[in-house]
Design a protein around this motif. Structure first.
Motif, mmCIF file in Angstrom:
data_model
loop_
_atom_site.group_PDB
_atom_site.id
_atom_site.type_symbol
_atom_site.label_atom_id
_atom_site.label_comp_id
_atom_site.label_asym_id
_atom_site.label_seq_id
_atom_site.Cartn_x
_atom_site.Cartn_y
_atom_site.Cartn_z
ATOM 1 N N LYS A 21 -105.185 1.822 -104.819
ATOM 2 C CA LYS A 21 -105.265 3.435 -104.132
ATOM 3 C C LYS A 21 -105.060 2.766 -102.579
ATOM 4 O O LYS A 21 -106.184 2.883 -101.812
ATOM 5 C CB LYS A 21 -106.506 3.957 -104.531
ATOM 6 N N PRO A 22 -103.755 2.955 -102.105
ATOM 7 C CA PRO A 22 -103.525 2.619 -100.669
ATOM 8 C C PRO A 22 -103.782 3.905 -99.704
ATOM 9 O O PRO A 22 -103.207 3.824 -98.523
ATOM 10 C CB PRO A 22 -102.076 2.362 -100.876
ATOM 11 N N LYS A 23 -104.441 4.949 -99.989
ATOM 12 C CA LYS A 23 -104.310 6.120 -99.258
ATOM 13 C C LYS A 23 -104.938 5.767 -98.086
ATOM 14 O O LYS A 23 -104.605 6.157 -96.755
ATOM 15 C CB LYS A 23 -105.454 7.053 -99.763
ATOM 16 N N ARG A 24 -105.994 4.944 -97.795
ATOM 17 C CA ARG A 24 -106.856 4.623 -96.544
ATOM 18 C C ARG A 24 -106.025 3.804 -95.995
ATOM 19 O O ARG A 24 -105.891 3.797 -94.661
ATOM 20 C CB ARG A 24 -108.049 3.903 -96.947
ATOM 21 N N ILE A 25 -105.251 2.862 -96.222
ATOM 22 C CA ILE A 25 -104.206 2.311 -95.400
ATOM 23 C C ILE A 25 -103.107 2.797 -94.911
ATOM 24 O O ILE A 25 -102.651 2.518 -93.707
ATOM 25 C CB ILE A 25 -103.556 0.906 -96.493
ATOM 26 N N ILE A 26 -102.788 3.753 -95.499
ATOM 27 C CA ILE A 26 -101.593 4.603 -95.332
ATOM 28 C C ILE A 26 -102.080 5.608 -94.040
ATOM 29 O O ILE A 26 -101.321 5.682 -92.888
ATOM 30 C CB ILE A 26 -100.938 5.472 -96.447
ATOM 31 N N GLU A 27 -103.168 6.207 -94.280
ATOM 32 C CA GLU A 27 -103.673 6.797 -93.330
ATOM 33 C C GLU A 27 -103.849 6.306 -91.777
ATOM 34 O O GLU A 27 -103.466 6.813 -90.921
ATOM 35 C CB GLU A 27 -104.864 7.438 -93.735
ATOM 36 N N ALA A 28 -104.335 4.994 -92.123
ATOM 37 C CA ALA A 28 -104.654 4.089 -90.653
ATOM 38 C C ALA A 28 -103.119 3.870 -90.085
ATOM 39 O O ALA A 28 -103.156 3.675 -88.784
ATOM 40 C CB ALA A 28 -105.382 2.791 -91.347
ATOM 41 N N ALA A 29 -102.132 3.543 -90.883
ATOM 42 C CA ALA A 29 -101.072 3.101 -90.333
ATOM 43 C C ALA A 29 -100.540 4.187 -89.844
ATOM 44 O O ALA A 29 -99.737 4.193 -88.807
ATOM 45 C CB ALA A 29 -99.900 2.742 -91.547
ATOM 46 N N GLU A 30 -100.610 5.479 -90.227
ATOM 47 C CA GLU A 30 -100.101 6.611 -89.752
ATOM 48 C C GLU A 30 -100.647 6.949 -88.381
ATOM 49 O O GLU A 30 -100.119 7.447 -87.477
ATOM 50 C CB GLU A 30 -100.323 7.957 -90.550
ATOM 51 N N GLU A 31 -101.678 6.259 -88.104
ATOM 52 C CA GLU A 31 -102.708 6.395 -86.788
ATOM 53 C C GLU A 31 -102.045 5.224 -86.088
ATOM 54 O O GLU A 31 -102.837 5.442 -84.662
ATOM 55 C CB GLU A 31 -104.153 6.519 -87.054
ATOM 56 N N GLY A 32 -101.227 4.666 -86.321
ATOM 57 C CA GLY A 32 -100.648 3.539 -85.652
ATOM 58 C C GLY A 32 -101.315 2.470 -85.586
ATOM 59 O O GLY A 32 -101.421 1.365 -84.694
ATOM 60 N N LYS A 33 -102.370 2.129 -86.444
ATOM 61 C CA LYS A 33 -103.171 0.935 -86.681
ATOM 62 C C LYS A 33 -102.463 -0.159 -87.371
ATOM 63 O O LYS A 33 -102.098 0.069 -88.411
ATOM 64 C CB LYS A 33 -104.583 1.468 -87.147
ATOM 65 N N ILE A 34 -102.840 -1.345 -87.047
ATOM 66 C CA ILE A 34 -102.778 -2.752 -87.804
ATOM 67 C C ILE A 34 -103.851 -2.867 -88.685
ATOM 68 O O ILE A 34 -104.985 -2.383 -88.185
ATOM 69 C CB ILE A 34 -102.579 -3.933 -86.971
ATOM 70 N N VAL A 35 -103.437 -2.847 -90.064
ATOM 71 C CA VAL A 35 -104.630 -2.818 -90.942
ATOM 72 C C VAL A 35 -104.637 -4.472 -91.522
ATOM 73 O O VAL A 35 -103.777 -4.979 -92.059
ATOM 74 C CB VAL A 35 -104.160 -1.880 -92.451
ATOM 75 N N VAL A 36 -105.841 -4.819 -91.337
ATOM 76 C CA VAL A 36 -106.243 -6.292 -92.116
ATOM 77 C C VAL A 36 -107.099 -5.927 -93.211
ATOM 78 O O VAL A 36 -108.104 -5.177 -93.338
ATOM 79 C CB VAL A 36 -107.167 -7.119 -90.838
ATOM 80 N N VAL A 37 -106.787 -6.752 -94.187
ATOM 81 C CA VAL A 37 -107.333 -6.703 -95.401
ATOM 82 C C VAL A 37 -107.978 -7.742 -96.145
ATOM 83 O O VAL A 37 -107.378 -8.712 -95.731
ATOM 84 C CB VAL A 37 -106.422 -5.831 -96.499
ATOM 85 N N ALA A 38 -109.184 -7.816 -96.345
ATOM 86 C CA ALA A 38 -109.762 -8.999 -97.199
ATOM 87 C C ALA A 38 -109.076 -9.177 -98.543
ATOM 88 O O ALA A 38 -109.176 -8.251 -99.201
ATOM 89 C CB ALA A 38 -111.321 -8.894 -97.164
ATOM 90 N N GLY A 39 -108.458 -10.332 -98.556
ATOM 91 C CA GLY A 39 -107.749 -10.565 -99.787
ATOM 92 C C GLY A 39 -108.926 -11.114 -100.941
ATOM 93 O O GLY A 39 -110.180 -11.118 -100.482
ATOM 94 N N PHE A 40 -108.412 -11.521 -102.198
ATOM 95 C CA PHE A 40 -109.368 -12.265 -103.082
ATOM 96 C C PHE A 40 -110.237 -11.419 -103.804
ATOM 97 O O PHE A 40 -111.061 -11.791 -104.603
ATOM 98 C CB PHE A 40 -109.706 -13.380 -102.379
ATOM 99 N N GLN A 41 -110.600 -10.056 -103.389
ATOM 100 C CA GLN A 41 -111.658 -9.298 -103.634
ATOM 101 C C GLN A 41 -111.195 -7.867 -104.212
ATOM 102 O O GLN A 41 -110.110 -7.228 -103.518
ATOM 103 C CB GLN A 41 -112.817 -9.246 -102.780
ATOM 104 N N GLY A 42 -111.830 -7.192 -104.936
ATOM 105 C CA GLY A 42 -111.659 -5.759 -105.243
ATOM 106 C C GLY A 42 -113.054 -5.475 -105.713
ATOM 107 O O GLY A 42 -114.271 -5.756 -105.652
#
Length: 406
Positions: free
Chosen positions: A122-143
């Motif tokens: 569910k990438p909604k939060r990533i897309i919203e952050a990107a639309e605000e001009g932010k680089i998104v860093v995500v913790a891998g290996f987990q969900g």
């Protein structure tokens, strides 16, 4: 938005200097007009203080009392630490950054603790952050499960996170940064002149990864294939172009590659295995042998079944269990310890006569005995003694002219 997923492995993030290098690659991508989504692994490897293995070591004396659920909570800390530091490094250079854990990034998994599989993103939060001009860093290996339980994805899980995000975001590409310049034609520790390939197919890299090459997890490749998202294997330590993983007829350097005269793409290997042979017949059938191995929890590989004998390999750690199980059935297994399985992988071998002949010739010329063999459309496997492994790899490298491979 032109999303670019950039995944950095533990060896790329283990020191402040290396995190600076990683940050420079992220900033360069942003300046080229991409929206970077950065996936991070836990820092370093075993022995480094915040690596996954080191975190597990904290509970080694209590491992019988650590539940799989609690183990996931413990292991997930490594990527959280890594993500916070990478985000801080990017902010140091004036970048607008948000760090998200796997659950916050919308990575939804099944409920298999320690070996979960991603069900959806569910990438909604990533897309919203990107639309605000932010680089998104995500913790891998987990969900996270639908019930809110933290899970981890098993070995190579950060690769899988990166691929899943790439597909969910319809990314331009997925860059996997590691400590090598790309997918190598052979292990450079064995073949010193081995070099990175310009490109390989999805199927080839899946086979190479399954047969011992550790550049990317096969599950990540399978996910990226769903939308034909190009994967790049690159080095954090250099500006080398890396290896493109894509479809066989994908556009590359301005041209479309329809056919290839490259029979073999690469040579890889798996060691620490043993061969087991069992006489088969009326009293004990192949069906009974393999059912017994399955019931004992022993994974078998490189299987050859003949009317009077069954041959297969197991990990060295499983030999005692396999032998005991077979003896309980009344069998007298013949064990050849200290083996290695070598795989010659290449999409170009499909339907081409004489490939196996060249393999046999190369090894026979070096006096190397083939204990077993098997093949598929893109791979030929041979089992040799471990003492012959490095000589066999070099012989095949020369036989198929891999020093000239691209």
């Amino acid at each position: 938005m032109r999303f670019l997923v950039q995944k950095f492995g533990g060896t790329s993030l283990s020191t402040a200097e290396l995190r600076e290098r990683a940050a420079a690659k992220v900033i360069a991508a942003e300046e080229q007009g991409y929206r970077p989504v950065v996936v991070v692994s836990a820092m370093g490897r075993q022995g480094d203080p915040y690596s996954t293995d080191s975190l597990l070591g904290l509970a080694e004396d209590l491992r019988d009392n650590v539940t799989p659920r609690d183990k996931d909570l413990l292991m997930s800390c490594g990527e959280i630490i890594s993500g916070v530091l990478v985000a801080a490094t990017l902010r140091k250079y004036g970048r607008n950054v948000v760090f998200l854990s796997g659950p916050q990034a919308g990575i939804i998994t099944n409920a298999y603790h320690n070996e979960a599989r991603i069900l959806r993103v569910k990438p909604k939060r990533i897309i919203e952050a990107a639309e605000e001009g932010k680089i998104v860093v995500v913790a891998g290996f987990q969900g996270v499960t639908e019930d809110g339980e933290i899970t981890t994805l098993g070995r190579g899980g950060s690769d899988t996170t990166a691929a899943a995000l790439g597909v969910a975001l319809n990314a331009v590409a997925i860059d996997i940064y590691t400590d090598v310049d790309g997918v190598m034609t052979a292990d450079p520790r064995i073949v010193t002149e081995a070099k990175p390939l310009e490109k390989v197919t999805y199927n080839e890299i899946c086979q190479l990864a399954q047969e011992g090459a550790k550049v990317i997890h096969p599950r990540a490749v399978e996910i990226a294939m769903q939308k034909n998202i190009p994967l790049w294997i690159k080095s954090t330590f250099s500006d080398a172009p890396g290896t493109l993983i894509t479809n066989h007829a994908e556009v590359f350097n301005g041209s479309i590659d329809i056919t290839s005269d490259r029979l073999i793409t690469g040579i890889t290997y798996i060691q620490h295995i043993s061969q087991i042979k069992v006489a088969a017949g009326a009293e004990v059938t192949a069906r009974q042998v393999f059912r017994a191995m399955a019931d004992a929890g022993v994974s078998v590989d490189l299987i050859n079944v003949h009317p009077d004998v069954v041959a297969f390999t197991v990990k060295d750690l499983d030999v005692s269990k396999a032998v005991r199980t077979l003896e309980d059935m009344g069998c007298r297994p013949e064990v050849t310890a200290g083996c290695a399985k070598i795989a010659a992988v290449g999409a170009g071998m499909t339907g081409v006569p004489g490939v196996m002949a060249r393999i046999v010739e190369a090894l026979a010329d070096q006096g190397i005995e083939i204990l077993q063999s098997a093949d598929s459309y893109t791979t030929i496997w041979v089992l040799v003694r471990r003492r012959d492994m490095e000589k066999a790899i070099r012989a095949l490298y020369e036989k198929f002219h891999l020093r000239e491979a691209r």
